[in-house]
Design a protein around this motif. Structure first.
Motif, PDB file in Angstrom:
ATOM      1  N   TYR A  35      43.608  17.994  50.523  1.00  0.00           N
ATOM      2  CA  TYR A  35      44.471  17.627  51.652  1.00  0.00           C
ATOM      3  C   TYR A  35      45.321  18.814  52.081  1.00  0.00           C
ATOM      4  O   TYR A  35      45.444  19.101  53.273  1.00  0.00           O
ATOM      5  CB  TYR A  35      45.358  16.446  51.247  1.00  0.00           C
ATOM      6  N   VAL A  36      45.864  19.541  51.104  1.00  0.00           N
ATOM      7  CA  VAL A  36      46.691  20.702  51.430  1.00  0.00           C
ATOM      8  C   VAL A  36      45.847  21.826  52.018  1.00  0.00           C
ATOM      9  O   VAL A  36      46.240  22.471  52.990  1.00  0.00           O
ATOM     10  CB  VAL A  36      47.448  21.184  50.170  1.00  0.00           C
ATOM     11  N   SER A  37      44.653  22.044  51.459  1.00  0.00           N
ATOM     12  CA  SER A  37      43.829  23.153  51.952  1.00  0.00           C
ATOM     13  C   SER A  37      43.271  22.887  53.351  1.00  0.00           C
ATOM     14  O   SER A  37      43.075  23.823  54.127  1.00  0.00           O
ATOM     15  CB  SER A  37      42.689  23.458  50.982  1.00  0.00           C
ATOM     16  N   LEU A  38      43.017  21.625  53.679  1.00  0.00           N
ATOM     17  CA  LEU A  38      42.531  21.328  55.041  1.00  0.00           C
ATOM     18  C   LEU A  38      43.660  21.437  56.061  1.00  0.00           C
ATOM     19  O   LEU A  38      43.421  21.785  57.218  1.00  0.00           O
ATOM     20  CB  LEU A  38      41.907  19.933  55.097  1.00  0.00           C
ATOM     21  N   GLY A  39      44.889  21.153  55.614  1.00  0.00           N
ATOM     22  CA  GLY A  39      46.061  21.339  56.467  1.00  0.00           C
ATOM     23  C   GLY A  39      45.966  20.564  57.770  1.00  0.00           C
ATOM     24  O   GLY A  39      45.579  19.399  57.800  1.00  0.00           O
ATOM     25  N   ILE A  40      46.284  21.234  58.867  1.00  0.00           N
ATOM     26  CA  ILE A  40      46.346  20.593  60.183  1.00  0.00           C
ATOM     27  C   ILE A  40      44.963  20.201  60.685  1.00  0.00           C
ATOM     28  O   ILE A  40      44.836  19.356  61.564  1.00  0.00           O
ATOM     29  CB  ILE A  40      47.046  21.530  61.191  1.00  0.00           C
ATOM     30  N   PHE A  41      43.905  20.766  60.114  1.00  0.00           N
ATOM     31  CA  PHE A  41      42.567  20.490  60.649  1.00  0.00           C
ATOM     32  C   PHE A  41      42.065  19.101  60.296  1.00  0.00           C
ATOM     33  O   PHE A  41      41.160  18.609  60.944  1.00  0.00           O
ATOM     34  CB  PHE A  41      41.575  21.566  60.198  1.00  0.00           C
ATOM     35  N   LEU A  42      42.643  18.466  59.283  1.00  0.00           N
ATOM     36  CA  LEU A  42      42.241  17.096  58.973  1.00  0.00           C
ATOM     37  C   LEU A  42      42.678  16.126  60.080  1.00  0.00           C
ATOM     38  O   LEU A  42      41.841  15.412  60.627  1.00  0.00           O
ATOM     39  CB  LEU A  42      42.778  16.677  57.606  1.00  0.00           C
ATOM     40  N   PRO A  43      43.970  16.089  60.461  1.00  0.00           N
ATOM     41  CA  PRO A  43      44.313  15.190  61.588  1.00  0.00           C
ATOM     42  C   PRO A  43      43.686  15.633  62.905  1.00  0.00           C
ATOM     43  O   PRO A  43      43.490  14.809  63.797  1.00  0.00           O
ATOM     44  CB  PRO A  43      45.844  15.250  61.651  1.00  0.00           C
ATOM     45  N   LEU A  44      43.359  16.904  63.021  1.00  0.00           N
ATOM     46  CA  LEU A  44      42.744  17.378  64.271  1.00  0.00           C
ATOM     47  C   LEU A  44      41.298  16.921  64.431  1.00  0.00           C
ATOM     48  O   LEU A  44      40.687  17.154  65.473  1.00  0.00           O
ATOM     49  CB  LEU A  44      42.825  18.901  64.365  1.00  0.00           C
ATOM     50  N   ILE A  45      40.740  16.265  63.395  1.00  0.00           N
ATOM     51  CA  ILE A  45      39.405  15.664  63.570  1.00  0.00           C
ATOM     52  C   ILE A  45      39.455  14.665  64.717  1.00  0.00           C
ATOM     53  O   ILE A  45      38.469  14.444  65.406  1.00  0.00           O
ATOM     54  CB  ILE A  45      38.940  14.989  62.255  1.00  0.00           C
ATOM     55  N   THR A  46      40.634  14.085  64.936  1.00  0.00           N
ATOM     56  CA  THR A  46      40.790  13.111  66.030  1.00  0.00           C
ATOM     57  C   THR A  46      40.360  13.711  67.359  1.00  0.00           C
ATOM     58  O   THR A  46      39.739  13.036  68.179  1.00  0.00           O
ATOM     59  CB  THR A  46      42.267  12.665  66.114  1.00  0.00           C
ATOM     60  N   VAL A  47      40.709  14.967  67.581  1.00  0.00           N
ATOM     61  CA  VAL A  47      40.356  15.594  68.848  1.00  0.00           C
ATOM     62  C   VAL A  47      39.145  16.507  68.705  1.00  0.00           C
ATOM     63  O   VAL A  47      38.888  17.346  69.566  1.00  0.00           O
ATOM     64  CB  VAL A  47      41.554  16.372  69.431  1.00  0.00           C
TER      65      VAL A  47
END
Length: 196
Positions: free
Chosen positions: A104-116
């Motif tokens: 979760y920490v290594s994915l950072g902002i790119f995890l919630p950005l899967i939405t877009v």
């Protein structure tokens, strides 16, 4: 046999990343190491595998004129599809945060950005445009996710090896990643002649 054909076609021939260049921001940003690429690839498989069939059900039974409301609401496709994708990403984010805090920490902002991520929305829009059945949409979602997974793992593996090569300074980082992506796209084009 049709389902296998849809899966293989969406994973290799119509690969979201290498054929349509969808989802490039997270594909390039998270492909620096195999570990993070593996996590994001699994997350995309999960999202596409659930959102494409869910959006098929919503499109078929709620938004189309033949649905339960009897009114053509297909102009709401984008809004409803994005809402379903955002809900699924929120669920996925909570699962990864609780189960794999390091990832979760290594994915950072790119995890919630899967939405877009354009690949996720593109999967639902391609499903509508190609008029897939429910079964085909399940295999299309899983195949598209698997194709994204293959592409990001391959790029991460190559980038880890290339790190120790002597690359001209102007091409280091994203420059060489774009060149490798282009070469991988050319390699995946060779699957176009395959008929399942």
């Amino acid at each position: 046999m049709d389902f296998v054909n849809v899966f293989i076609r969406s994973a290799f021939i119509d690969n979201m990343v290498l054929a349509y260049f969808l989802g490039m921001c997270s594909y390039l940003a998270v492909s620096k190491t195999i570990n993070t690429a593996f996590g994001l690839g699994l997350a995309v498989i999960f999202c596409l595998g659930f959102t494409v069939p869910a959006n098929w059900l919503i499109h078929e039974y709620l938004l189309k004129e033949t649905g339960i409301f009897g009114v053509d609401l297909t102009f709401l496709n984008f809004v409803v599809f994005i809402a379903v994708i955002a809900s699924m990403v929120q669920l996925l984010e909570m699962l990864i945060e609780k189960s794999f805090p390091g990832l979760y920490v290594s994915l950072g902002i790119f995890l919630p950005l899967i939405t877009v991520n354009c690949a996720i929305l593109g999967g639902s829009l391609f499903m509508v445009a190609r008029e897939y059945s429910f079964g085909e949409s399940v295999f299309f979602g899983l195949g598209s996710g698997f194709g994204f997974f293959l592409a990001i793992i391959a790029l991460a593996a190559i980038r880890e090896k290339v790190r120790y090569s002597s690359i001209p300074p102007a091409l280091r980082g994203l420059g060489i990643a774009f060149i490798i992506t282009g070469l991988m796209g050319l390699a995946f084009m060779s699957f176009m002649g395959i008929k399942v």
